[in-house]
Design a protein around this motif. Structure first.
Motif, PDB file in Angstrom:
ATOM      1  N   ARG A   1       0.834  -1.207   0.000  1.00 33.35           N
ATOM      2  CA  ARG A   1       0.000   0.000   0.000  1.00 33.35           C
ATOM      3  C   ARG A   1       0.864   1.250   0.000  1.00 33.35           C
ATOM      4  O   ARG A   1       1.779   1.380   0.801  1.00 33.35           O
ATOM      5  CB  ARG A   1      -0.900   0.033   1.237  1.00 33.35           C
ATOM      6  N   PRO A   2       0.566   2.186  -0.875  1.00 33.98           N
ATOM      7  CA  PRO A   2       1.329   3.433  -0.841  1.00 33.98           C
ATOM      8  C   PRO A   2       0.902   4.283   0.364  1.00 33.98           C
ATOM      9  O   PRO A   2      -0.205   4.163   0.860  1.00 33.98           O
ATOM     10  CB  PRO A   2       0.931   4.124  -2.150  1.00 33.98           C
ATOM     11  N   ALA A   3       1.815   5.110   0.799  1.00 33.85           N
ATOM     12  CA  ALA A   3       1.503   5.986   1.927  1.00 33.85           C
ATOM     13  C   ALA A   3       0.468   7.014   1.483  1.00 33.85           C
ATOM     14  O   ALA A   3       0.525   7.556   0.380  1.00 33.85           O
ATOM     15  CB  ALA A   3       2.774   6.684   2.401  1.00 33.85           C
ATOM     16  N   ALA A   4      -0.467   7.265   2.350  1.00 34.83           N
ATOM     17  CA  ALA A   4      -1.518   8.230   2.024  1.00 34.83           C
ATOM     18  C   ALA A   4      -0.954   9.647   2.161  1.00 34.83           C
ATOM     19  O   ALA A   4      -0.253   9.957   3.112  1.00 34.83           O
ATOM     20  CB  ALA A   4      -2.705   8.046   2.951  1.00 34.83           C
ATOM     21  N   ARG A   5      -1.263  10.472   1.190  1.00 30.15           N
ATOM     22  CA  ARG A   5      -0.810  11.864   1.243  1.00 30.15           C
ATOM     23  C   ARG A   5      -2.019  12.759   1.422  1.00 30.15           C
ATOM     24  O   ARG A   5      -3.040  12.573   0.798  1.00 30.15           O
ATOM     25  CB  ARG A   5      -0.097  12.245  -0.045  1.00 30.15           C
ATOM     26  N   ARG A   6      -1.825  13.721   2.255  1.00 32.09           N
ATOM     27  CA  ARG A   6      -2.902  14.694   2.453  1.00 32.09           C
ATOM     28  C   ARG A   6      -2.460  16.008   1.812  1.00 32.09           C
ATOM     29  O   ARG A   6      -1.358  16.479   2.028  1.00 32.09           O
ATOM     30  CB  ARG A   6      -3.180  14.907   3.940  1.00 32.09           C
ATOM     31  N   THR A   7      -3.333  16.546   1.011  1.00 31.75           N
ATOM     32  CA  THR A   7      -3.023  17.833   0.386  1.00 31.75           C
ATOM     33  C   THR A   7      -4.096  18.823   0.764  1.00 31.75           C
ATOM     34  O   THR A   7      -5.238  18.461   1.049  1.00 31.75           O
ATOM     35  CB  THR A   7      -3.006  17.694  -1.153  1.00 31.75           C
ATOM     36  N   ARG A   8      -3.705  20.054   0.778  1.00 30.01           N
ATOM     37  CA  ARG A   8      -4.664  21.112   1.095  1.00 30.01           C
ATOM     38  C   ARG A   8      -5.264  21.619  -0.196  1.00 30.01           C
ATOM     39  O   ARG A   8      -4.591  21.710  -1.224  1.00 30.01           O
ATOM     40  CB  ARG A   8      -3.986  22.282   1.794  1.00 30.01           C
ATOM     41  N   LYS A   9      -6.510  21.894  -0.108  1.00 24.93           N
ATOM     42  CA  LYS A   9      -7.163  22.476  -1.276  1.00 24.93           C
ATOM     43  C   LYS A   9      -6.739  23.949  -1.405  1.00 24.93           C
ATOM     44  O   LYS A   9      -6.621  24.670  -0.418  1.00 24.93           O
ATOM     45  CB  LYS A   9      -8.683  22.416  -1.128  1.00 24.93           C
ATOM     46  N   ALA A  10      -6.501  24.319  -2.621  1.00 30.36           N
ATOM     47  CA  ALA A  10      -6.130  25.717  -2.854  1.00 30.36           C
ATOM     48  C   ALA A  10      -7.354  26.583  -2.674  1.00 30.36           C
ATOM     49  O   ALA A  10      -8.442  26.264  -3.129  1.00 30.36           O
ATOM     50  CB  ALA A  10      -5.564  25.891  -4.260  1.00 30.36           C
ATOM     51  N   THR A  11      -7.171  27.674  -1.997  1.00 31.08           N
ATOM     52  CA  THR A  11      -8.301  28.594  -1.812  1.00 31.08           C
ATOM     53  C   THR A  11      -8.382  29.520  -3.015  1.00 31.08           C
ATOM     54  O   THR A  11      -7.369  29.868  -3.627  1.00 31.08           O
ATOM     55  CB  THR A  11      -8.116  29.426  -0.532  1.00 31.08           C
ATOM     56  N   GLY A  12      -9.570  29.861  -3.383  1.00 32.55           N
ATOM     57  CA  GLY A  12      -9.800  30.680  -4.569  1.00 32.55           C
ATOM     58  C   GLY A  12      -9.632  32.160  -4.339  1.00 32.55           C
ATOM     59  O   GLY A  12     -10.123  32.958  -5.103  1.00 32.55           O
ATOM     60  N   GLU A  13      -8.902  32.572  -3.380  1.00 34.92           N
ATOM     61  CA  GLU A  13      -8.758  34.007  -3.116  1.00 34.92           C
ATOM     62  C   GLU A  13      -7.729  34.669  -3.924  1.00 34.92           C
ATOM     63  O   GLU A  13      -6.762  34.330  -4.383  1.00 34.92           O
ATOM     64  CB  GLU A  13      -8.459  34.260  -1.631  1.00 34.92           C
TER      65      GLU A  13
END
Length: 84
Positions: free
Chosen positions: A72-84
């Motif tokens: 299993r690959p390691a899970a990556r968490r990414t932040r959503k880019a804010t539309g500002e």
């Protein structure tokens, strides 16, 4: 008081049990202690087989769980880019 029919039924039941447990039929002069000793030996043998199979199963489960975790690959968490 047991009847002759009861005795024959018991004898046939003992023969069937011996056949199912793969125990050779004993001569008429044998005692119940001989039959108990033979059954005890068979139980000891079967217990050893079960213990070896359980050990193999445990080893297989450990191997399987380790390979599943490595695959299993390691899970990556990414932040959503804010539309500002």
């Amino acid at each position: 008081m047991s009847s002759p029919l009861d005795g024959r039924i018991r004898r046939l039941a003992r023969e069937e049990a011996a056949a199912l447990l793969d125990i050779t039929p004993t001569a008429d002069g044998s005692t119940d202690a001989d039959q108990v000793a033979a059954l005890d030996l068979k139980v000891t043998e079967l217990t050893g087989i079960v213990e070896r199979l359980n050990a193999r199963l445990d080893a297989l489960e450990k191997t399987t769980s380790q390979t599943d975790q490595e695959a299993r690959p390691a899970a990556r968490r990414t932040r959503k880019a804010t539309g500002e």
